[in-house]
Design a protein around this motif. Structure first.
Motif, PDB file in Angstrom:
ATOM      1  N   GLN B  44       0.833  -1.194   0.000  1.00 55.50           N
ATOM      2  CA  GLN B  44       0.000   0.000   0.000  1.00 55.50           C
ATOM      3  C   GLN B  44       0.873   1.252   0.000  1.00 55.50           C
ATOM      4  OE1 GLN B  44      -3.608  -0.024   0.036  1.00 55.50           O
ATOM      5  NE2 GLN B  44      -3.046   2.006  -0.681  1.00 55.50           N
ATOM      6  N   MET B  45       0.799   2.026  -1.043  1.00 51.81           N
ATOM      7  CA  MET B  45       1.590   3.261  -1.146  1.00 51.81           C
ATOM      8  C   MET B  45       1.002   4.316  -0.224  1.00 51.81           C
ATOM      9  SD  MET B  45       4.035   3.098  -3.586  1.00 51.81           S
ATOM     10  CE  MET B  45       4.185   4.519  -4.634  1.00 51.81           C
ATOM     11  N   ILE B  46       1.882   4.946   0.541  1.00 51.15           N
ATOM     12  CA  ILE B  46       1.455   5.938   1.522  1.00 51.15           C
ATOM     13  C   ILE B  46       2.235   7.217   1.284  1.00 51.15           C
ATOM     14  CG2 ILE B  46       1.316   6.475   3.993  1.00 51.15           C
ATOM     15  CD1 ILE B  46       1.557   3.334   4.390  1.00 51.15           C
ATOM     16  N   LEU B  47       1.535   8.337   1.199  1.00 49.77           N
ATOM     17  CA  LEU B  47       2.224   9.616   1.052  1.00 49.77           C
ATOM     18  C   LEU B  47       2.911   9.972   2.376  1.00 49.77           C
ATOM     19  CD1 LEU B  47       2.793  12.163  -0.656  1.00 49.77           C
ATOM     20  CD2 LEU B  47       0.754  13.157   0.396  1.00 49.77           C
ATOM     21  N   VAL B  48       4.207  10.250   2.297  1.00 52.29           N
ATOM     22  CA  VAL B  48       4.969  10.614   3.486  1.00 52.29           C
ATOM     23  C   VAL B  48       5.022  12.123   3.642  1.00 52.29           C
ATOM     24  CG1 VAL B  48       7.251  10.536   4.566  1.00 52.29           C
ATOM     25  CG2 VAL B  48       6.377   8.521   3.344  1.00 52.29           C
ATOM     26  N   ILE B  49       5.356  12.811   2.562  1.00 50.01           N
ATOM     27  CA  ILE B  49       5.550  14.244   2.642  1.00 50.01           C
ATOM     28  C   ILE B  49       5.516  14.833   1.232  1.00 50.01           C
ATOM     29  CG2 ILE B  49       8.076  14.259   2.464  1.00 50.01           C
ATOM     30  CD1 ILE B  49       8.052  16.192   4.914  1.00 50.01           C
ATOM     31  N   ARG B  50       5.148  16.098   1.127  1.00 49.07           N
ATOM     32  CA  ARG B  50       5.125  16.749  -0.178  1.00 49.07           C
ATOM     33  C   ARG B  50       5.647  18.177  -0.047  1.00 49.07           C
ATOM     34  NH1 ARG B  50      -1.373  16.340  -0.955  1.00 49.07           N
ATOM     35  NH2 ARG B  50      -1.838  16.627   1.251  1.00 49.07           N
ATOM     36  N   GLN B  51       6.169  18.690  -1.156  1.00 45.67           N
ATOM     37  CA  GLN B  51       6.783  20.012  -1.183  1.00 45.67           C
ATOM     38  C   GLN B  51       6.358  20.726  -2.448  1.00 45.67           C
ATOM     39  OE1 GLN B  51       9.518  21.286   1.040  1.00 45.67           O
ATOM     40  NE2 GLN B  51       9.238  23.210  -0.055  1.00 45.67           N
ATOM     41  N   GLU B  52       5.935  21.952  -2.299  1.00 45.35           N
ATOM     42  CA  GLU B  52       5.630  22.783  -3.469  1.00 45.35           C
ATOM     43  C   GLU B  52       6.884  23.572  -3.829  1.00 45.35           C
ATOM     44  OE1 GLU B  52       1.187  24.121  -2.536  1.00 45.35           O
ATOM     45  OE2 GLU B  52       2.426  23.528  -0.830  1.00 45.35           O
ATOM     46  N   ALA B  53       7.241  23.592  -5.085  1.00 40.81           N
ATOM     47  CA  ALA B  53       8.524  24.164  -5.492  1.00 40.81           C
ATOM     48  C   ALA B  53       8.633  25.652  -5.180  1.00 40.81           C
ATOM     49  CB  ALA B  53       8.756  23.925  -6.978  1.00 40.81           C
ATOM     50  N   TYR B  54       7.500  26.357  -5.160  1.00 36.66           N
ATOM     51  CA  TYR B  54       7.581  27.795  -4.929  1.00 36.66           C
ATOM     52  C   TYR B  54       7.788  28.126  -3.455  1.00 36.66           C
ATOM     53  CZ  TYR B  54       2.685  27.567  -3.374  1.00 36.66           C
ATOM     54  OH  TYR B  54       1.526  27.271  -2.715  1.00 36.66           O
ATOM     55  N   LYS B  55       7.647  27.128  -2.596  1.00 31.74           N
ATOM     56  CA  LYS B  55       7.851  27.361  -1.165  1.00 31.74           C
ATOM     57  C   LYS B  55       9.306  27.099  -0.810  1.00 31.74           C
ATOM     58  CE  LYS B  55       3.202  26.402   0.531  1.00 31.74           C
ATOM     59  NZ  LYS B  55       2.348  25.573   1.398  1.00 31.74           N
ATOM     60  N   GLN B  56       9.955  28.088  -0.239  1.00 32.96           N
ATOM     61  CA  GLN B  56      11.367  27.917   0.113  1.00 32.96           C
ATOM     62  C   GLN B  56      11.529  27.108   1.388  1.00 32.96           C
ATOM     63  OE1 GLN B  56      13.310  31.701   0.146  1.00 32.96           O
ATOM     64  NE2 GLN B  56      13.327  31.836  -2.082  1.00 32.96           N
ATOM     65  N   GLN B  57      10.528  27.164   2.254  1.00 31.76           N
ATOM     66  CA  GLN B  57      10.633  26.450   3.521  1.00 31.76           C
ATOM     67  C   GLN B  57      10.504  24.958   3.293  1.00 31.76           C
ATOM     68  OE1 GLN B  57       7.841  27.803   6.436  1.00 31.76           O
ATOM     69  NE2 GLN B  57       8.828  26.704   8.120  1.00 31.76           N
ATOM     70  N   ASN B  58      11.390  24.198   3.930  1.00 34.91           N
ATOM     71  CA  ASN B  58      11.351  22.747   3.801  1.00 34.91           C
ATOM     72  C   ASN B  58      10.159  22.168   4.547  1.00 34.91           C
ATOM     73  OD1 ASN B  58      13.714  22.456   2.245  1.00 34.91           O
ATOM     74  ND2 ASN B  58      14.985  22.599   4.083  1.00 34.91           N
ATOM     75  N   ALA B  59       9.473  21.220   3.896  1.00 34.63           N
ATOM     76  CA  ALA B  59       8.315  20.581   4.518  1.00 34.63           C
ATOM     77  C   ALA B  59       8.756  19.650   5.646  1.00 34.63           C
ATOM     78  CB  ALA B  59       7.531  19.806   3.463  1.00 34.63           C
ATOM     79  N   THR B  60       7.895  19.538   6.639  1.00 35.18           N
ATOM     80  CA  THR B  60       8.139  18.658   7.787  1.00 35.18           C
ATOM     81  C   THR B  60       6.842  17.989   8.192  1.00 35.18           C
ATOM     82  OG1 THR B  60       9.895  20.088   8.619  1.00 35.18           O
ATOM     83  CG2 THR B  60       8.930  18.557  10.178  1.00 35.18           C
ATOM     84  N   GLU B  61       6.929  16.691   8.461  1.00 34.08           N
ATOM     85  CA  GLU B  61       5.783  15.930   8.968  1.00 34.08           C
ATOM     86  C   GLU B  61       6.292  15.022  10.074  1.00 34.08           C
ATOM     87  OE1 GLU B  61       2.543  15.873   8.285  1.00 34.08           O
ATOM     88  OE2 GLU B  61       2.530  17.228   6.554  1.00 34.08           O
ATOM     89  N   ASN B  62       6.156  15.468  11.308  1.00 33.67           N
ATOM     90  CA  ASN B  62       6.594  14.690  12.479  1.00 33.67           C
ATOM     91  C   ASN B  62       8.078  14.344  12.338  1.00 33.67           C
ATOM     92  OD1 ASN B  62       3.944  14.718  13.613  1.00 33.67           O
ATOM     93  ND2 ASN B  62       3.372  13.174  12.090  1.00 33.67           N
ATOM     94  N   ARG B  63       8.408  13.052  12.227  1.00 29.85           N
ATOM     95  CA  ARG B  63       9.824  12.637  12.166  1.00 29.85           C
ATOM     96  C   ARG B  63      10.419  12.749  10.768  1.00 29.85           C
ATOM     97  NH1 ARG B  63      10.558   7.734  12.478  1.00 29.85           N
ATOM     98  NH2 ARG B  63       8.421   6.966  12.218  1.00 29.85           N
ATOM     99  N   PHE B  64       9.595  13.125   9.813  1.00 34.53           N
ATOM    100  CA  PHE B  64      10.036  13.183   8.422  1.00 34.53           C
ATOM    101  C   PHE B  64      10.205  14.637   7.995  1.00 34.53           C
ATOM    102  CE2 PHE B  64       9.356   8.746   7.407  1.00 34.53           C
ATOM    103  CZ  PHE B  64       8.427   8.352   8.357  1.00 34.53           C
ATOM    104  N   SER B  65      11.326  14.930   7.363  1.00 34.53           N
ATOM    105  CA  SER B  65      11.546  16.262   6.840  1.00 34.53           C
ATOM    106  C   SER B  65      12.309  16.155   5.528  1.00 34.53           C
ATOM    107  CB  SER B  65      12.327  17.123   7.846  1.00 34.53           C
ATOM    108  OG  SER B  65      13.595  16.556   8.103  1.00 34.53           O
ATOM    109  N   VAL B  66      12.256  17.218   4.766  1.00 34.84           N
ATOM    110  CA  VAL B  66      12.970  17.215   3.492  1.00 34.84           C
ATOM    111  C   VAL B  66      13.998  18.330   3.479  1.00 34.84           C
ATOM    112  CG1 VAL B  66      11.041  16.202   2.225  1.00 34.84           C
ATOM    113  CG2 VAL B  66      11.276  18.709   2.318  1.00 34.84           C
ATOM    114  N   ASN B  67      14.997  18.129   2.641  1.00 34.18           N
ATOM    115  CA  ASN B  67      15.966  19.174   2.336  1.00 34.18           C
ATOM    116  C   ASN B  67      15.795  19.471   0.853  1.00 34.18           C
ATOM    117  OD1 ASN B  67      18.048  20.964   2.051  1.00 34.18           O
ATOM    118  ND2 ASN B  67      19.667  19.511   2.544  1.00 34.18           N
ATOM    119  N   PHE B  68      15.079  20.532   0.553  1.00 36.23           N
ATOM    120  CA  PHE B  68      14.750  20.899  -0.817  1.00 36.23           C
ATOM    121  C   PHE B  68      15.733  21.964  -1.285  1.00 36.23           C
ATOM    122  CE2 PHE B  68      12.773  21.774  -4.607  1.00 36.23           C
ATOM    123  CZ  PHE B  68      12.088  22.981  -4.682  1.00 36.23           C
TER     124      PHE B  68
END
Lengths: 114, 113
Positions: B44-68
């Motif tokens: 079962q595919m589960i979305l972990v996190i998403r990022q919109e390119a126009y947003k400079q701030q890195n997305a964060t969801e609990n223990r998951f974060s991105v470096n965009f």
């Protein structure tokens, strides 16, 4: 919760057979997709549909066709199954594009063509 | 053509440690979206996190974060305090507005207890 249901979890077919993979979603989503998943290749888009009776080719449509007669149902058809179509097939749906809409996936059908 | 590259076929992490999964993409578009999906053994595919390119701030969801890093076209996923339930295949994906989702080849994450 949105539910995307694929009719079979495992399927074994013979070369040359016509194969139907069915997918049903219960959230009135406009968009529906068929992907195949292969090791080392990730998910590749076969076909997608953004409305009833509408379809567009994805990246690897050869050997496949689709049918969308009702909004909730999107069928993938292998006209004459071949061994290179042995793969995991994933169906997905989403609302029409309003931004970063996520895809809701079914649990996949592992198809083996012998 | 839009492409997504995940250069790590497999990664391992000790429980409670931090791990980073790499993803790069190729596009000439300026408006797009990036996603990380998780696929456990249940398939079962589960979305972990998403990022919109126009947003400079890195997305964060609990223990998951991105470096965009938009200029470098890089979108890595950091999992902090790894748990056994994080073991899965992780897919990076990219989408231009109104277009289809393009996936990378995936990274298998193993979590050691």
């Amino acid at each position: 919760d949105v539910k995307v249901t694929q009719s079979s979890r495992y399927l074994v077919k013979r070369t040359g057979e016509k194969v139907f993979l069915e997918c049903v979603q219960d959230m009135d989503h406009e968009n529906m997709f068929w992907y195949r998943q292969d090791p080392g290749l990730g998910l590749r888009l076969i076909y997608f549909s953004y409305d009833v009776k509408m379809k567009e080719k994805g990246d690897i449509p050869e050997g496949y066709s689709v049918s969308r007669e009702k909004k909730e149902r999107f069928s993938l058809i292998l006209e004459s199954a071949s061994t290179n179509q042995t793969s995991m097939y994933l169906c997905a749906s989403s609302l029409i594009d309003r931004g970063p809409e996520k895809l809701f996936f079914g649990s996949g059908t592992q198809l083996s063509v012998l | 053509a839009q492409t997504v590259t995940q250069s790590q076929p497999e990664m391992s992490v000790q429980e409670a440690e931090t791990v980073t999964l790499s993803c790069t993409y190729d596009t000439s578009e300026s408006d797009y979206y990036l996603f990380w999906y998780k696929q456990p053994p249940s398939r079962q595919m589960i979305l972990v996190i998403r990022q919109e390119a126009y947003k400079q701030q890195n997305a964060t969801e609990n223990r998951f974060s991105v470096n965009f890093q938009k200029a470098a076209k890089s979108f890595s996923l950091k999992i902090s305090d790894s748990q056994l339930g994080d073991a899965a295949m992780y897919f990076c994906a990219y989408r231009v507005r109104g277009n289809k989702l393009v996936f990378g080849a995936g990274t298998i994450l193993r979590v050691k207890s």
